[in-house]
Motif scaffolding. Structure first.
Motif, PDB file in Angstrom:
ATOM      1  N   CYS A   1      -5.625   3.133  -3.707  1.00 49.59           N
ATOM      2  CA  CYS A   1      -4.744   4.137  -3.093  1.00 49.59           C
ATOM      3  C   CYS A   1      -3.445   4.250  -3.914  1.00 49.59           C
ATOM      4  O   CYS A   1      -3.167   3.436  -4.803  1.00 49.59           O
TER       5      CYS A   1
ATOM      6  N   CYS B   1      -1.194   1.053  -3.676  1.00 42.36           N
ATOM      7  CA  CYS B   1      -1.772  -0.123  -4.348  1.00 42.36           C
ATOM      8  C   CYS B   1      -1.773   0.038  -5.870  1.00 42.36           C
ATOM      9  O   CYS B   1      -1.759  -0.957  -6.595  1.00 42.36           O
TER      10      CYS B   1
ATOM     11  N   CYS C   1      -8.473  -1.876  -3.706  1.00 43.33           N
ATOM     12  CA  CYS C   1      -7.979  -0.614  -3.146  1.00 43.33           C
ATOM     13  C   CYS C   1      -7.328   0.175  -4.279  1.00 43.33           C
ATOM     14  O   CYS C   1      -6.521  -0.375  -5.029  1.00 43.33           O
TER      15      CYS C   1
ATOM     16  N   HIS D   1      -0.157  -1.181   2.896  1.00 46.90           N
ATOM     17  CA  HIS D   1      -0.175  -0.217   1.781  1.00 46.90           C
ATOM     18  C   HIS D   1      -0.025   1.229   2.264  1.00 46.90           C
ATOM     19  O   HIS D   1      -0.020   2.140   1.448  1.00 46.90           O
TER      20      HIS D   1
HETATM   21 ZN   LIG Z   1      -4.158   0.522  -0.995  1.00 41.98          ZN
END
Ligand SMILES: [Zn+2]
Ligand SMILES: [Zn+2]
Ligand SMILES: [Zn+2]
Length: 263
Positions: A25, A28, A23, A232
């Protein structure tokens, strides 16, 4: 009698952990260490008495190394989901250090699941080279005391699954839940520090959202509250800025001074 103790958050992340595998994002990939969350667990150190681990997360080895944990006097289990039990094999190291079985406390349903998930621990088959954790099985169905430390299990609902929170003195640890049954509210009377599940902002069938958790905290009325088991979706700094006074996101490595009840 009330004595001081220290609680260390070994992990504050949901079952995938944060960062989540593959991930990219903002949370993260965050450089804020408080956005790195191992799987949910706490360690309760009652000086000169007991060191209690709540749940054996899949990250237990790393958690023990990070925090210099060199002793386990007891393990308590909240429920049998994989993110709360899969580190159980790491208990072998503490068997070796301490030279004996580790007392483990769980309700009947959790023991049944542990016996299935870890059949090699319980099947009695001798194994060449050893390698099997040694546990002392204690089935709990109400408040209990071990080595003088009083523990009050707090029944909770985690979707359709009954799970346990634990109250020690004026501090309560309530992870993995989305409903507190009527009969459990009195068990939280007078609690001063609460740690409560808050997965994310969006609704979920088995975990409190942040808003739901804040609602529960307002009803319990502790002095301070800490949210745990986050996905997250919740960046530490940004989410904390939205929380009411006295409520904070927990993070891995956070240490709290609490009071526990001893005989
Ligand atoms: Zn994430
Ligand atoms: Zn769970
Ligand atoms: Zn969980």
């Amino acid at each position: 009698m009330i004595v001081p103790a220290r609680v260390t958050f070994l992990g504050t992340g949901t079952s995938h952990g944060v960062p989540m595998i593959a991930c990219d994002c903002a949370v993260c990939t965050s450089t804020d260490p408080r956005d790195k969350r191992l799987r949910t667990s706490i360690y309760v150190d009652v000086p000169d008495r007991q060191r209690i681990l709540v749940d054996t997360s899949p990250d237990l080895r790393q958690q023990a190394l990070t925090h210099g944990i060199d002793r386990l006097d007891a393990v308590l289990f909240t429920h049998s989901h994989a993110d709360h039990i899969l580190g159980l094999d790491e208990v072998r190291r503490f068997n070796a250090i301490q030279g004996g079985a580790i007392p483990c406390y769980a309700d009947a349903a959790t023991w049944e699941a542990l016996r299935r998930a870890f059949s090699y621990i319980f099947d009695g088959v001798p194994r060449l080279g050893g390698g099997v954790p040694e546990l002392e099985v204690h089935e709990i169905d109400g408040p209990f005391t071990f080595h003088g430390v009083r523990v009050v299990p707090v029944p909770l609902w985690h979707g359709r699954m009954p799970v346990l929170g634990f109250r020690f003195g004026s501090f309560a640890y309530l992870t993995d839940c989305n409903r507190i049954p009527d009969e459990s509210w009195p068990l939280l009377d007078g609690v001063r520090i609460v740690i409560l599940d808050a997965l994310r902002e969006r609704p979920h069938p088995t975990h409190f959202t942040v808003a739901e958790a804040v609602g529960v905290i307002e009803k319990v009325g502790p002095r301070r509250a800490f949210l745990t088991h986050m996905t997250h979706d919740l960046g530490h700094a940004a989410t904390n800025a939205t929380l009411p006074a006295g409520v904070e996101l927990a993070y891995d490595g956070l240490v709290l001074d609490v009071d526990v009840d001893v005989e």
